[in-house]
Motif scaffolding. Structure first.
Motif, PDB file in Angstrom:
ATOM      1  N   VAL A  63      -8.810  94.731 133.862  1.00 50.85           N
ATOM      2  CA  VAL A  63      -9.054  93.287 133.903  1.00 50.85           C
ATOM      3  C   VAL A  63     -10.535  93.011 134.122  1.00 50.85           C
ATOM      4  O   VAL A  63     -11.110  92.096 133.510  1.00 50.85           O
ATOM      5  CB  VAL A  63      -8.219  92.632 135.019  1.00 50.85           C
ATOM      6  CG1 VAL A  63      -8.503  91.131 135.080  1.00 50.85           C
ATOM      7  CG2 VAL A  63      -6.740  92.876 134.786  1.00 50.85           C
ATOM      8  N   LEU A  64     -11.152  93.808 134.978  1.00 53.00           N
ATOM      9  CA  LEU A  64     -12.589  93.651 135.221  1.00 53.00           C
ATOM     10  C   LEU A  64     -13.377  93.847 133.928  1.00 53.00           C
ATOM     11  O   LEU A  64     -14.342  93.121 133.658  1.00 53.00           O
ATOM     12  CB  LEU A  64     -13.050  94.649 136.280  1.00 53.00           C
ATOM     13  CG  LEU A  64     -14.543  94.617 136.633  1.00 53.00           C
ATOM     14  CD1 LEU A  64     -14.922  93.244 137.186  1.00 53.00           C
ATOM     15  CD2 LEU A  64     -14.874  95.713 137.646  1.00 53.00           C
ATOM     16  N   LEU A  65     -12.966  94.809 133.130  1.00 49.79           N
ATOM     17  CA  LEU A  65     -13.607  95.034 131.833  1.00 49.79           C
ATOM     18  C   LEU A  65     -13.481  93.799 130.947  1.00 49.79           C
ATOM     19  O   LEU A  65     -14.445  93.382 130.291  1.00 49.79           O
ATOM     20  CB  LEU A  65     -12.978  96.245 131.149  1.00 49.79           C
ATOM     21  CG  LEU A  65     -13.427  96.534 129.707  1.00 49.79           C
ATOM     22  CD1 LEU A  65     -14.918  96.838 129.670  1.00 49.79           C
ATOM     23  CD2 LEU A  65     -12.622  97.692 129.121  1.00 49.79           C
ATOM     24  N   ALA A  66     -12.268  93.192 130.939  1.00 56.42           N
ATOM     25  CA  ALA A  66     -12.048  91.986 130.138  1.00 56.42           C
ATOM     26  C   ALA A  66     -12.920  90.837 130.628  1.00 56.42           C
ATOM     27  O   ALA A  66     -13.469  90.066 129.824  1.00 56.42           O
ATOM     28  CB  ALA A  66     -10.571  91.590 130.183  1.00 56.42           C
ATOM     29  N   VAL A  67     -13.069  90.712 131.949  1.00 56.98           N
ATOM     30  CA  VAL A  67     -13.911  89.653 132.524  1.00 56.98           C
ATOM     31  C   VAL A  67     -15.370  89.848 132.117  1.00 56.98           C
ATOM     32  O   VAL A  67     -16.065  88.897 131.738  1.00 56.98           O
ATOM     33  CB  VAL A  67     -13.769  89.629 134.057  1.00 56.98           C
ATOM     34  CG1 VAL A  67     -14.801  88.697 134.679  1.00 56.98           C
ATOM     35  CG2 VAL A  67     -12.365  89.201 134.457  1.00 56.98           C
ATOM     36  N   VAL A  68     -15.846  91.092 132.173  1.00 60.49           N
ATOM     37  CA  VAL A  68     -17.233  91.394 131.801  1.00 60.49           C
ATOM     38  C   VAL A  68     -17.463  91.072 130.328  1.00 60.49           C
ATOM     39  O   VAL A  68     -18.485  90.477 129.948  1.00 60.49           O
ATOM     40  CB  VAL A  68     -17.562  92.871 132.094  1.00 60.49           C
ATOM     41  CG1 VAL A  68     -18.913  93.253 131.507  1.00 60.49           C
ATOM     42  CG2 VAL A  68     -17.540  93.127 133.594  1.00 60.49           C
ATOM     43  N   LEU A  69     -16.508  91.445 129.474  1.00 59.64           N
ATOM     44  CA  LEU A  69     -16.645  91.160 128.044  1.00 59.64           C
ATOM     45  C   LEU A  69     -16.646  89.654 127.779  1.00 59.64           C
ATOM     46  O   LEU A  69     -17.401  89.161 126.938  1.00 59.64           O
ATOM     47  CB  LEU A  69     -15.506  91.823 127.271  1.00 59.64           C
ATOM     48  CG  LEU A  69     -15.574  93.352 127.156  1.00 59.64           C
ATOM     49  CD1 LEU A  69     -14.311  93.893 126.500  1.00 59.64           C
ATOM     50  CD2 LEU A  69     -16.804  93.770 126.355  1.00 59.64           C
ATOM     51  N   SER A  70     -15.779  88.930 128.485  1.00 65.51           N
ATOM     52  CA  SER A  70     -15.733  87.478 128.328  1.00 65.51           C
ATOM     53  C   SER A  70     -17.067  86.848 128.721  1.00 65.51           C
ATOM     54  O   SER A  70     -17.574  85.951 128.040  1.00 65.51           O
ATOM     55  CB  SER A  70     -14.605  86.886 129.174  1.00 65.51           C
ATOM     56  OG  SER A  70     -14.630  85.479 129.159  1.00 65.51           O
ATOM     57  N   TYR A  71     -17.628  87.333 129.813  1.00 66.55           N
ATOM     58  CA  TYR A  71     -18.920  86.802 130.285  1.00 66.55           C
ATOM     59  C   TYR A  71     -20.040  87.128 129.307  1.00 66.55           C
ATOM     60  O   TYR A  71     -20.874  86.274 128.990  1.00 66.55           O
ATOM     61  CB  TYR A  71     -19.237  87.376 131.665  1.00 66.55           C
ATOM     62  CG  TYR A  71     -20.571  86.924 132.214  1.00 66.55           C
ATOM     63  CD1 TYR A  71     -20.714  85.654 132.765  1.00 66.55           C
ATOM     64  CD2 TYR A  71     -21.695  87.759 132.170  1.00 66.55           C
ATOM     65  CE1 TYR A  71     -21.937  85.217 133.262  1.00 66.55           C
ATOM     66  CE2 TYR A  71     -22.914  87.342 132.655  1.00 66.55           C
ATOM     67  CZ  TYR A  71     -23.033  86.071 133.194  1.00 66.55           C
ATOM     68  OH  TYR A  71     -24.249  85.642 133.676  1.00 66.55           O
ATOM     69  N   SER A  72     -20.052  88.361 128.804  1.00 63.97           N
ATOM     70  CA  SER A  72     -21.122  88.789 127.898  1.00 63.97           C
ATOM     71  C   SER A  72     -21.062  88.045 126.558  1.00 63.97           C
ATOM     72  O   SER A  72     -22.083  87.848 125.903  1.00 63.97           O
ATOM     73  CB  SER A  72     -21.036  90.294 127.664  1.00 63.97           C
ATOM     74  OG  SER A  72     -19.833  90.632 126.981  1.00 63.97           O
ATOM     75  N   GLN A  73     -19.845  87.620 126.155  1.00 68.66           N
ATOM     76  CA  GLN A  73     -19.680  86.916 124.887  1.00 68.66           C
ATOM     77  C   GLN A  73     -19.659  85.387 125.057  1.00 68.66           C
ATOM     78  O   GLN A  73     -19.395  84.664 124.095  1.00 68.66           O
ATOM     79  CB  GLN A  73     -18.376  87.357 124.211  1.00 68.66           C
ATOM     80  CG  GLN A  73     -18.324  88.831 123.855  1.00 68.66           C
ATOM     81  CD  GLN A  73     -19.382  89.211 122.847  1.00 68.66           C
ATOM     82  OE1 GLN A  73     -19.581  88.506 121.869  1.00 68.66           O
ATOM     83  NE2 GLN A  73     -20.070  90.330 123.082  1.00 68.66           N
ATOM     84  N   ASN A  74     -19.913  84.933 126.282  1.00 71.52           N
ATOM     85  CA  ASN A  74     -19.945  83.488 126.574  1.00 71.52           C
ATOM     86  C   ASN A  74     -18.643  82.779 126.201  1.00 71.52           C
ATOM     87  O   ASN A  74     -18.650  81.674 125.652  1.00 71.52           O
ATOM     88  CB  ASN A  74     -21.110  82.822 125.838  1.00 71.52           C
ATOM     89  CG  ASN A  74     -22.462  83.321 126.304  1.00 71.52           C
ATOM     90  OD1 ASN A  74     -22.677  83.508 127.501  1.00 71.52           O
ATOM     91  ND2 ASN A  74     -23.381  83.547 125.374  1.00 71.52           N
ATOM     92  N   LEU A  75     -17.511  83.439 126.485  1.00 73.53           N
ATOM     93  CA  LEU A  75     -16.212  82.856 126.173  1.00 73.53           C
ATOM     94  C   LEU A  75     -15.737  81.874 127.242  1.00 73.53           C
ATOM     95  O   LEU A  75     -14.821  81.088 127.008  1.00 73.53           O
ATOM     96  CB  LEU A  75     -15.166  83.964 125.999  1.00 73.53           C
ATOM     97  CG  LEU A  75     -15.441  84.993 124.897  1.00 73.53           C
ATOM     98  CD1 LEU A  75     -14.330  86.032 124.859  1.00 73.53           C
ATOM     99  CD2 LEU A  75     -15.578  84.306 123.546  1.00 73.53           C
ATOM    100  N   SER A  76     -16.317  81.957 128.420  1.00 76.12           N
ATOM    101  CA  SER A  76     -15.949  81.084 129.547  1.00 76.12           C
ATOM    102  C   SER A  76     -14.477  81.210 129.919  1.00 76.12           C
ATOM    103  O   SER A  76     -13.826  80.225 130.296  1.00 76.12           O
ATOM    104  CB  SER A  76     -16.281  79.621 129.210  1.00 76.12           C
ATOM    105  OG  SER A  76     -17.655  79.472 128.951  1.00 76.12           O
ATOM    106  N   LEU A  77     -13.940  82.427 129.787  1.00 79.93           N
ATOM    107  CA  LEU A  77     -12.539  82.670 130.135  1.00 79.93           C
ATOM    108  C   LEU A  77     -12.392  83.464 131.429  1.00 79.93           C
ATOM    109  O   LEU A  77     -11.278  83.809 131.804  1.00 79.93           O
ATOM    110  CB  LEU A  77     -11.849  83.427 128.998  1.00 79.93           C
ATOM    111  CG  LEU A  77     -11.672  82.679 127.674  1.00 79.93           C
ATOM    112  CD1 LEU A  77     -11.089  83.606 126.615  1.00 79.93           C
ATOM    113  CD2 LEU A  77     -10.766  81.466 127.862  1.00 79.93           C
ATOM    114  N   GLU A  78     -13.505  83.743 132.086  1.00 83.62           N
ATOM    115  CA  GLU A  78     -13.448  84.591 133.278  1.00 83.62           C
ATOM    116  C   GLU A  78     -12.554  84.004 134.356  1.00 83.62           C
ATOM    117  O   GLU A  78     -11.708  84.701 134.933  1.00 83.62           O
ATOM    118  CB  GLU A  78     -14.863  84.811 133.848  1.00 83.62           C
ATOM    119  CG  GLU A  78     -15.831  85.431 132.873  1.00 83.62           C
ATOM    120  CD  GLU A  78     -16.572  84.405 132.032  1.00 83.62           C
ATOM    121  OE1 GLU A  78     -17.671  84.713 131.569  1.00 83.62           O
ATOM    122  OE2 GLU A  78     -16.055  83.270 131.857  1.00 83.62           O
TER     123      GLU A  78
END
Length: 273
Positions: free
Chosen positions: A32-47
């Protein structure tokens, strides 16, 4: 003092076992932490939503785990009915939210889910496929209701949207003397095909692309793969049956909301997006 701690561990042994068992699920939070980091890096605002969703699922599953443990220890068939009706109520509300423009959509969805799943469960018990005990029937009910919820919500929404897109065709058919069923036959067929296709595709590819949850759980729990496939075949069959009955029932229950007693379209139902 030794006796005190001995009694303490006996009284709360179940809690200690539970906490030990949560070590691996906690370790899986790395994904889940990996998914949060990817969301943040791609500016998805889903964290925030990811963290909230994971926390909510953890809380809900933990609570339901304790509830099911209590119910299974009671061996009271009355809990099956209570748990089942609770599932249907939540599922009806959720499916109704998907088809929010359908009048009384939550009640239509709830009754449709109730019809499809109850018929299927009764047949399974009558045919002695599963014993009528909480340990068997509550998990089975959960699978049936969850699947029927998804199919029913899609059917209702798709039917309403298709009729809206083809209002002129439906009104012309009604003007020529067609009944509501005859006038919307093609829209009903399309809605049912779209909603049931994922279920049927899952049946076609089961075992070839993925190993479903029930089968995987049994294998990981140490059961023979041959025993696991026997259960999975039953699960797939009952899900197809419950989904089909629920979706078809929802189309029949939707008609009174779409038409007047004079066989005219309720235009206000189709006026909103």
């Amino acid at each position: 003092m030794d006796l005190y701690w001995e009694d303490f561990f006996k009284d709360y042994e179940w809690l200690i076992v539970f906490l030990k068992g949560m070590v691996k699920p906690a370790a899986a939070l790395v994904v889940v932490l990996l998914a949060v980091v990817l969301s943040y890096s791609q500016n998805l605002s889903l964290e925030g939503e990811m963290i909230y969703s994971v926390f909510r699922s953890f809380l809900q599953l933990s609570v339901i785990g304790f509830v099911l443990q209590f119910i299974f220890n009671q061996e009271n068939s009355g809990w099956i009915v209570l748990a089942y009706l609770f599932m249907v109520s939540v599922a009806g509300y959720t499916a109704g939210q998907r088809a929010k423009h359908v009048p009384r959509g939550k009640y239509v969805a709830g009754l449709s889910i109730l019809a499809g799943t109850s018929i299927t469960m009764i047949l399974l018990v009558v045919l002695n496929v599963f014993p009528f005990t909480p340990r068997y029937m509550i998990p089975i009910a959960g699978m049936l209701v969850g699947n029927a919820m998804t199919v029913t919500g899609v059917t209702m929404k798709q039917l309403r949207d298709d009729i809206k897109m083809q209002l002129n065709l439906v009104e012309t058919a009604l003007a020529l003397g067609a009944t509501p069923r005859q006038a919307t036959l093609q829209q009903v067929k399309r809605a049912l095909v779209i909603s049931l296709s994922p279920v049927l595709d899952s049946c076609k590819t089961v075992g070839l692309i993925s190993l479903p949850g029930a089968m995987t759980g049994m294998i990981m729990g140490g059961a023979s793969p041959l025993e696991a496939i026997q259960l999975q075949i039953v699960v797939m069959n009952m899900m197809v049956g419950a989904a089909t009955v629920s979706s078809i029932t929802s189309t029949y229950l939707c008609w009174p909301s779409f038409f007047t007693k004079a066989y005219q379209l309720q235009t206000h139902v189709f006026s909103s997006n």
